[in-house]
Design a protein around this motif. Structure first.
Motif, mmCIF file in Angstrom:
data_model
loop_
_atom_site.group_PDB
_atom_site.id
_atom_site.type_symbol
_atom_site.label_atom_id
_atom_site.label_comp_id
_atom_site.label_asym_id
_atom_site.label_seq_id
_atom_site.Cartn_x
_atom_site.Cartn_y
_atom_site.Cartn_z
ATOM 1 N N THR A 113 0.831 -1.206 0.000
ATOM 2 C CA THR A 113 0.000 0.000 0.000
ATOM 3 C C THR A 113 0.867 1.258 0.000
ATOM 4 N N ALA A 114 1.981 1.221 0.720
ATOM 5 C CA ALA A 114 2.915 2.353 0.688
ATOM 6 C C ALA A 114 3.457 2.552 -0.723
ATOM 7 N N ARG A 115 3.734 1.436 -1.403
ATOM 8 C CA ARG A 115 4.188 1.531 -2.800
ATOM 9 C C ARG A 115 3.084 2.123 -3.664
ATOM 10 N N LYS A 116 1.847 1.739 -3.406
ATOM 11 C CA LYS A 116 0.711 2.292 -4.145
ATOM 12 C C LYS A 116 0.592 3.802 -3.899
ATOM 13 N N LEU A 117 0.847 4.235 -2.678
ATOM 14 C CA LEU A 117 0.803 5.665 -2.366
ATOM 15 C C LEU A 117 1.865 6.423 -3.155
ATOM 16 N N ALA A 118 3.062 5.842 -3.262
ATOM 17 C CA ALA A 118 4.117 6.490 -4.043
ATOM 18 C C ALA A 118 3.704 6.619 -5.503
ATOM 19 N N VAL A 119 3.079 5.579 -6.034
ATOM 20 C CA VAL A 119 2.590 5.626 -7.416
ATOM 21 C C VAL A 119 1.535 6.724 -7.571
ATOM 22 N N LEU A 120 0.635 6.814 -6.595
ATOM 23 C CA LEU A 120 -0.392 7.857 -6.624
ATOM 24 C C LEU A 120 0.236 9.244 -6.599
ATOM 25 N N CYS A 121 1.248 9.434 -5.750
ATOM 26 C CA CYS A 121 1.918 10.737 -5.671
ATOM 27 C C CYS A 121 2.462 11.146 -7.033
ATOM 28 N N TRP A 122 3.060 10.203 -7.741
ATOM 29 C CA TRP A 122 3.625 10.523 -9.054
ATOM 30 C C TRP A 122 2.524 10.887 -10.043
ATOM 31 N N HIS A 123 1.459 10.096 -10.088
ATOM 32 C CA HIS A 123 0.393 10.339 -11.064
ATOM 33 C C HIS A 123 -0.352 11.644 -10.779
ATOM 34 N N LEU A 124 -0.585 11.947 -9.507
ATOM 35 C CA LEU A 124 -1.306 13.180 -9.184
ATOM 36 C C LEU A 124 -0.498 14.408 -9.565
ATOM 37 N N THR A 125 0.803 14.371 -9.311
ATOM 38 C CA THR A 125 1.636 15.517 -9.678
ATOM 39 C C THR A 125 1.814 15.614 -11.193
ATOM 40 N N ALA A 126 1.884 14.471 -11.864
ATOM 41 C CA ALA A 126 2.041 14.480 -13.323
ATOM 42 C C ALA A 126 0.789 15.006 -14.011
ATOM 43 N N SER A 127 -0.373 14.655 -13.466
ATOM 44 C CA SER A 127 -1.638 15.063 -14.088
ATOM 45 C C SER A 127 -2.139 16.415 -13.580
ATOM 46 N N GLY A 128 -1.612 16.855 -12.433
ATOM 47 C CA GLY A 128 -2.091 18.108 -11.848
ATOM 48 C C GLY A 128 -3.494 17.996 -11.295
ATOM 49 N N GLU A 129 -3.877 16.798 -10.868
ATOM 50 C CA GLU A 129 -5.226 16.555 -10.350
ATOM 51 C C GLU A 129 -5.170 16.051 -8.921
ATOM 52 N N ASP A 130 -6.245 16.316 -8.166
ATOM 53 C CA ASP A 130 -6.356 15.785 -6.816
ATOM 54 C C ASP A 130 -6.797 14.320 -6.863
ATOM 55 N N TYR A 131 -6.670 13.637 -5.724
ATOM 56 C CA TYR A 131 -7.077 12.237 -5.628
ATOM 57 C C TYR A 131 -8.570 12.115 -5.916
ATOM 58 N N ALA A 132 -8.931 11.213 -6.807
ATOM 59 C CA ALA A 132 -10.313 11.115 -7.280
ATOM 60 C C ALA A 132 -11.288 10.701 -6.185
ATOM 61 N N PHE A 133 -10.812 9.931 -5.183
ATOM 62 C CA PHE A 133 -11.706 9.418 -4.150
ATOM 63 C C PHE A 133 -11.506 10.134 -2.820
ATOM 64 N N ALA A 134 -11.104 11.388 -2.888
ATOM 65 C CA ALA A 134 -10.929 12.186 -1.671
ATOM 66 C C ALA A 134 -12.289 12.544 -1.077
ATOM 67 N N ARG A 135 -12.301 12.723 0.237
ATOM 68 C CA ARG A 135 -13.511 13.193 0.928
ATOM 69 C C ARG A 135 -13.352 14.700 1.136
ATOM 70 N N PRO A 136 -14.142 15.507 0.420
ATOM 71 C CA PRO A 136 -13.933 16.964 0.420
ATOM 72 C C PRO A 136 -13.893 17.599 1.803
ATOM 73 N N SER A 137 -14.814 17.221 2.687
ATOM 74 C CA SER A 137 -14.838 17.851 4.002
ATOM 75 C C SER A 137 -13.600 17.482 4.818
ATOM 76 N N LEU A 138 -13.108 16.252 4.656
ATOM 77 C CA LEU A 138 -11.901 15.833 5.373
ATOM 78 C C LEU A 138 -10.674 16.577 4.860
ATOM 79 N N VAL A 139 -10.589 16.742 3.548
ATOM 80 C CA VAL A 139 -9.466 17.488 2.967
ATOM 81 C C VAL A 139 -9.485 18.934 3.456
ATOM 82 N N ALA A 140 -10.665 19.555 3.465
ATOM 83 C CA ALA A 140 -10.793 20.935 3.941
ATOM 84 C C ALA A 140 -10.412 21.026 5.420
#
Length: 212
Positions: A113-140
């Motif tokens: 899962t930590a490896r998956k998080l690293a992969v997510l970090c790369w894709h989010l920065t490459a695409s310039g997008e936030d995590y698709a399954f984020a919970r808006p109120s928690l992020v705020a």
């Protein structure tokens, strides 16, 4: 550190991932620097030492062992801690953790899962997008907590950013939406099996290479 994190759009973006707070986000960005210097997510994973060692002897098929643990140990440890948190939060990451845990146990699952998080970090920065399954109120809420740490004034007369996280009904609704995504992911991966080497194809390739 809180002031620096607030001013960094990459850190703020990484904080949309479950389990990733400002400390984890800053640690990753400090260790990686420019994500663009990694041509793929796999290269970033290797840089952080989260990819498995490959062992091969003679003509035997390659086997994967423990992770290499090369690179920044502190950042790798931060991602593992974030993975434990993500494994308890609703969403596809929890489904991924539970799938690996059922086959290999919790320790292997949390590293995966930590490896998956690293992969997510790369894709989010490459695409310039936030995590698709984020919970808006928690992020705020996480960002508001960070802002208060950085010295932002507290809102007394009116509700400040992140206040919606106090709404139990809203939190429950967001959780239910993410749980639907989690179940969809579980259905998607239900039939997946570990990839096995094709010994016939490998033998045929070796035969052609030797001129037989």
């Amino acid at each position: 550190m809180a002031i620096e994190a607030l001013a960094d759009p990459v850190v703020r973006r990484l904080m949309t991932i479950p389990g990733v707070d400002a400390v984890v986000g800053v640690s990753v960005v400090a260790a990686v620097g420019d994500f663009g210097r990694f041509a793929s997510a796999e290269k970033l994973v290797a840089y952080l030492g989260l990819h498995p060692k490959i062992r091969q002897s003679g003509n035997q098929p390659a086997s994967h062992g423990h992770i290499t643990k090369s690179g920044r140990a502190q950042t790798r440890g931060m991602l593992v801690e974030a993975a434990w948190v993500a494994s308890r939060a609703p969403g596809p990451l929890r489904a991924f953790f539970n799938r690996i845990k059922a086959r290999r146990g919790p320790r292997v699952a949390v590293v995966a899962t930590a490896r998956k998080l690293a992969v997510l970090c790369w894709h989010l920065t490459a695409s310039g997008e936030d995590y698709a399954f984020a919970r808006p109120s928690l992020v705020a809420f996480k960002q508001r907590k960070l802002a208060l740490t950085a010295g932002a004034p507290r809102a007394h007369a009116r509700r400040g950013p992140g206040y919606d996280y106090n709404d139990k009904q809203l939190r429950r609704h967001e959780r239910e939406v993410i749980e639907v995504a989690e179940r969809a992911y579980e259905t998607l991966i239900a039939g997946w099996q570990p990839r096995r080497p094709n010994h016939t194809a490998t033998a045929a390739f070796r035969g052609r290479s030797s001129g037989s």
